[in-house]
Design a protein around this motif. Structure first.
Motif, PDB file in Angstrom:
ATOM      1  N   MET A 226      24.356  90.427  55.344  1.00  0.00           N
ATOM      2  CA  MET A 226      24.961  89.172  54.880  1.00  0.00           C
ATOM      3  C   MET A 226      23.947  88.376  54.081  1.00  0.00           C
ATOM      4  N   LYS A 227      24.326  87.968  52.877  1.00  0.00           N
ATOM      5  CA  LYS A 227      23.479  87.128  52.035  1.00  0.00           C
ATOM      6  C   LYS A 227      24.327  85.990  51.495  1.00  0.00           C
ATOM      7  N   VAL A 228      23.933  84.749  51.787  1.00  0.00           N
ATOM      8  CA  VAL A 228      24.699  83.580  51.353  1.00  0.00           C
ATOM      9  C   VAL A 228      23.743  82.583  50.722  1.00  0.00           C
ATOM     10  N   THR A 229      23.826  82.441  49.385  1.00  0.00           N
ATOM     11  CA  THR A 229      23.010  81.480  48.646  1.00  0.00           C
ATOM     12  C   THR A 229      23.924  80.746  47.668  1.00  0.00           C
ATOM     13  N   PRO A 230      23.444  79.662  47.031  1.00  0.00           N
ATOM     14  CA  PRO A 230      24.295  78.938  46.082  1.00  0.00           C
ATOM     15  C   PRO A 230      24.741  79.780  44.885  1.00  0.00           C
ATOM     16  N   TRP A 231      24.055  80.902  44.632  1.00  0.00           N
ATOM     17  CA  TRP A 231      24.389  81.700  43.451  1.00  0.00           C
ATOM     18  C   TRP A 231      24.850  83.110  43.779  1.00  0.00           C
ATOM     19  N   GLU A 232      24.843  83.461  45.064  1.00  0.00           N
ATOM     20  CA  GLU A 232      25.165  84.838  45.406  1.00  0.00           C
ATOM     21  C   GLU A 232      25.654  84.930  46.850  1.00  0.00           C
ATOM     22  N   VAL A 233      26.773  85.648  47.050  1.00  0.00           N
ATOM     23  CA  VAL A 233      27.289  85.928  48.389  1.00  0.00           C
ATOM     24  C   VAL A 233      27.542  87.417  48.479  1.00  0.00           C
ATOM     25  N   GLU A 234      26.910  88.063  49.457  1.00  0.00           N
ATOM     26  CA  GLU A 234      27.047  89.506  49.618  1.00  0.00           C
ATOM     27  C   GLU A 234      27.312  89.845  51.079  1.00  0.00           C
ATOM     28  N   GLY A 235      28.012  90.963  51.295  1.00  0.00           N
ATOM     29  CA  GLY A 235      28.237  91.455  52.640  1.00  0.00           C
ATOM     30  C   GLY A 235      29.364  90.734  53.357  1.00  0.00           C
ATOM     31  N   VAL A 236      29.592  91.128  54.596  1.00  0.00           N
ATOM     32  CA  VAL A 236      30.607  90.509  55.440  1.00  0.00           C
ATOM     33  C   VAL A 236      30.008  89.253  56.054  1.00  0.00           C
ATOM     34  N   VAL A 237      30.642  88.126  55.814  1.00  0.00           N
ATOM     35  CA  VAL A 237      30.098  86.840  56.261  1.00  0.00           C
ATOM     36  C   VAL A 237      30.486  86.578  57.712  1.00  0.00           C
ATOM     37  N   ASP A 238      29.481  86.389  58.557  1.00  0.00           N
ATOM     38  CA  ASP A 238      29.676  86.039  59.964  1.00  0.00           C
ATOM     39  C   ASP A 238      29.508  84.521  60.080  1.00  0.00           C
ATOM     40  N   TYR A 239      30.634  83.801  60.205  1.00  0.00           N
ATOM     41  CA  TYR A 239      30.576  82.341  60.163  1.00  0.00           C
ATOM     42  C   TYR A 239      29.922  81.739  61.401  1.00  0.00           C
ATOM     43  N   SER A 240      30.070  82.401  62.546  1.00  0.00           N
ATOM     44  CA  SER A 240      29.383  81.925  63.756  1.00  0.00           C
ATOM     45  C   SER A 240      27.873  82.012  63.576  1.00  0.00           C
ATOM     46  N   LYS A 241      27.446  83.091  62.933  1.00  0.00           N
ATOM     47  CA  LYS A 241      26.012  83.264  62.674  1.00  0.00           C
ATOM     48  C   LYS A 241      25.510  82.235  61.662  1.00  0.00           C
ATOM     49  N   LEU A 242      26.361  81.927  60.663  1.00  0.00           N
ATOM     50  CA  LEU A 242      25.981  80.913  59.674  1.00  0.00           C
ATOM     51  C   LEU A 242      25.766  79.552  60.340  1.00  0.00           C
ATOM     52  N   ILE A 243      26.653  79.204  61.254  1.00  0.00           N
ATOM     53  CA  ILE A 243      26.513  77.925  61.965  1.00  0.00           C
ATOM     54  C   ILE A 243      25.168  77.869  62.672  1.00  0.00           C
ATOM     55  N   GLU A 244      24.812  78.977  63.306  1.00  0.00           N
ATOM     56  CA  GLU A 244      23.553  79.031  64.050  1.00  0.00           C
ATOM     57  C   GLU A 244      22.347  79.021  63.113  1.00  0.00           C
ATOM     58  N   GLU A 245      22.387  79.838  62.067  1.00  0.00           N
ATOM     59  CA  GLU A 245      21.241  79.964  61.162  1.00  0.00           C
ATOM     60  C   GLU A 245      21.025  78.708  60.327  1.00  0.00           C
ATOM     61  N   PHE A 246      22.109  78.086  59.870  1.00  0.00           N
ATOM     62  CA  PHE A 246      22.001  76.923  59.003  1.00  0.00           C
ATOM     63  C   PHE A 246      21.921  75.609  59.787  1.00  0.00           C
ATOM     64  N   GLY A 247      22.123  75.675  61.100  1.00  0.00           N
ATOM     65  CA  GLY A 247      22.047  74.463  61.905  1.00  0.00           C
ATOM     66  C   GLY A 247      23.229  73.539  61.725  1.00  0.00           C
ATOM     67  N   MET A 248      24.404  74.109  61.425  1.00  0.00           N
ATOM     68  CA  MET A 248      25.625  73.310  61.297  1.00  0.00           C
ATOM     69  C   MET A 248      26.176  72.990  62.688  1.00  0.00           C
ATOM     70  N   GLU A 249      27.221  72.176  62.706  1.00  0.00           N
ATOM     71  CA  GLU A 249      27.977  71.917  63.921  1.00  0.00           C
ATOM     72  C   GLU A 249      29.364  72.523  63.765  1.00  0.00           C
ATOM     73  N   LYS A 250      29.966  72.959  64.872  1.00  0.00           N
ATOM     74  CA  LYS A 250      31.293  73.555  64.827  1.00  0.00           C
ATOM     75  C   LYS A 250      32.342  72.481  64.536  1.00  0.00           C
ATOM     76  N   PHE A 251      33.183  72.748  63.559  1.00  0.00           N
ATOM     77  CA  PHE A 251      34.194  71.756  63.191  1.00  0.00           C
ATOM     78  C   PHE A 251      35.241  71.608  64.294  1.00  0.00           C
ATOM     79  N   GLU A 252      35.539  72.685  64.999  1.00  0.00           N
ATOM     80  CA  GLU A 252      36.586  72.638  66.013  1.00  0.00           C
ATOM     81  C   GLU A 252      36.283  71.619  67.108  1.00  0.00           C
ATOM     82  N   ASP A 253      35.006  71.303  67.299  1.00  0.00           N
ATOM     83  CA  ASP A 253      34.633  70.331  68.329  1.00  0.00           C
ATOM     84  C   ASP A 253      35.096  68.915  67.979  1.00  0.00           C
TER      85      ASP A 253
END
Length: 429
Positions: free
Chosen positions: A1-28
């Motif tokens: 998985m690669k997610v940058t402002p100019w490139e997105v590759e692979g299968v995106v794991d959104y739970s992992k993105l929340i953890e890696e990017f330090g986001m908060e879960k919207f469902e909460d």
């Protein structure tokens, strides 16, 4: 998985993105939102930063803003529509909308002429008006917005090359134009909080997860460019000055219990009220007093041929300007989550979570959750075959395009109702 402002590759794991990017879960936060839009209800909007500020403002009827932008390097399509829908929803909930047409980025990074940037940009302007944007909004082209360009210059003083290289992976061969783009985008995001446009206010930026580096950098710059900082203490806030301790004496006028120290002031009372009053003082003495921008993150919409929907692949998307019959063909040729044969589909059922057509229903075409669930279950049970499903989706797309294109024509006659900042010298570059 690669997610940058100019490139997105692979299968995106959104739970992992929340953890890696330090986001908060919207469902909460979902239960706190009155009449959430479909993208919120369905988990398409999966993460956020400080969205509680916006929820609070909506509940209390206080001023807030929604801001996002579009780079006019290709025609607006359903991927862009998702962000437009989020802007319009917040706008209709009482937020002042700020819509940027990123012609500087399209010209500097993609090499489009200024004239082409304007022509394509106007399609975005008409599209978001057609989708329901009201007059409580500001629409502008970056190149025409002196406030944004001047603010970008100010913000650029707060970030260095090493930081940009770490965030964006810039190299020695990276053109200066591309390196300057983050400053422009940060200025876009903070523009709604300038005193000329009402001053500091909670501002939400709806984006895809690939744009989070811009959000993180802007949140940092919002703090660095402001004079005062806030730390919670028991019973109040500790105020420091980033621009020199001489500014702390300006806080003597605060009508709260306070204690002055060499490098900070402790102020006691209701924390929200203290923060509001300190920000007012900062504005009076010429500071920005930015509130860190909030953000929401939506999932990427799958292209009709698989992968991310991309402006560089016309077959992967439905443009809002597509001829309805051409769009119908694209839907009928779309990748689905069906089985190899109709017999297998009836026996094992389809896989709507892997289907680009079902995503069209989920993200754009069906408003009622009950109807969406009926389609999902019919697919999974094998009762609904792909051919019939595609035909229904195609009919909804055709109906939508006919309607939106008619409204876009009407929007041309309504531009005077909006505050639009146009380039003054289109075609002369």
């Amino acid at each position: 998985m690669k997610v940058t402002p100019w490139e997105v590759e692979g299968v995106v794991d959104y739970s992992k993105l929340i953890e890696e990017f330090g986001m908060e879960k919207f469902e909460d936060l979902l239960s706190e939102i009155e009449e959430p839009m479909r993208l919120m209800r369905r988990g398409v909007i999966f993460g956020h930063r400080d969205y509680w500020r916006i929820v609070e403002a909506m509940k209390e009827g206080k001023e807030f803003a929604v801001m996002s932008g579009f780079m006019p390097s290709g025609l607006p399509h359903f991927g862009h529509k998702m962000t437009m829908d989020e802007i319009v929803w917040h706008n209709q909930k009482g937020g002042k909308a700020f819509v940027a047409i990123a012609d500087m980025e399209a010209h500097g990074v993609r090499g489009l002429s200024w004239k082409k940037c304007f022509e394509i940009g106007m399609e975005y302007v008409k599209a978001i008006i057609a989708l329901g944007l009201n007059e409580n909004s500001v629409i502008y082209f970056q190149s025409a917005n002196e406030f944004v360009k001047n603010l970008a210059f100010e913000l650029a003083a707060e970030v260095n090359w090493g930081e940009l290289r770490a965030i964006y992976g810039f190299e020695s061969e990276t053109p200066l134009t591309k390196i300057y783009v983050p400053a422009i985008q940060a200025a876009d995001i903070l523009f709604p909080q300038l005193k000329e446009f009402g001053g500091p206010k909670p501002t939400v930026v709806p984006v895809g997860a690939d744009q989070d580096p811009h959000i993180r950098l802007t949140r940092d710059l919002a703090a660095r460019a402001s004079i005062f900082s806030f730390e919670e203490i028991e019973g109040g806030l500790r105020i420091r000055s980033r621009k020199g301790n001489e500014f702390l004496k300006e806080l003597e006028s605060l009508n709260f219990e306070k204690k002055f120290y060499e490098g900070h002031v402790d102020v006691f009372g209701e924390k929200k009220k203290i923060e509001e009053e300190v920000r007012k003082i900062e504005i009076e003495i010429g500071g920005f007093a930015f509130i860190p921008p909030s953000s929401t993150y939506h999932k990427f919409i799958t292209g009709l041929t698989g992968g991310k929907m991309s402006s560089s692949k016309p077959e992967s998307y439905i443009s809002l300007l597509d001829e309805p019959e051409e769009a119908k063909k694209k839907v009928m040729n779309a990748l689905t989550g069906g089985r190899a044969t109709a017999e297998e589909q009836r026996r094992f059922g389809g896989e709507p979570e892997k289907c680009a057509v079902f995503e069209l229903y989920n993200y754009h075409l069906i408003e009622e959750d009950e109807e969406l669930e009926e389609i999902r279950e019919s697919c999974k049970s094998g009762k609904l075959l792909c051919g019939k499903c595609k035909k229904y989706a195609a009919s909804l797309v055709v109906e939508f395009l006919k309607d939106i294109q008619e409204k876009m024509k009407e929007a041309e006659d309504r531009l005077d109702d909006y505050e639009v900042i146009f380039p003054k010298h289109v075609g002369s570059f």
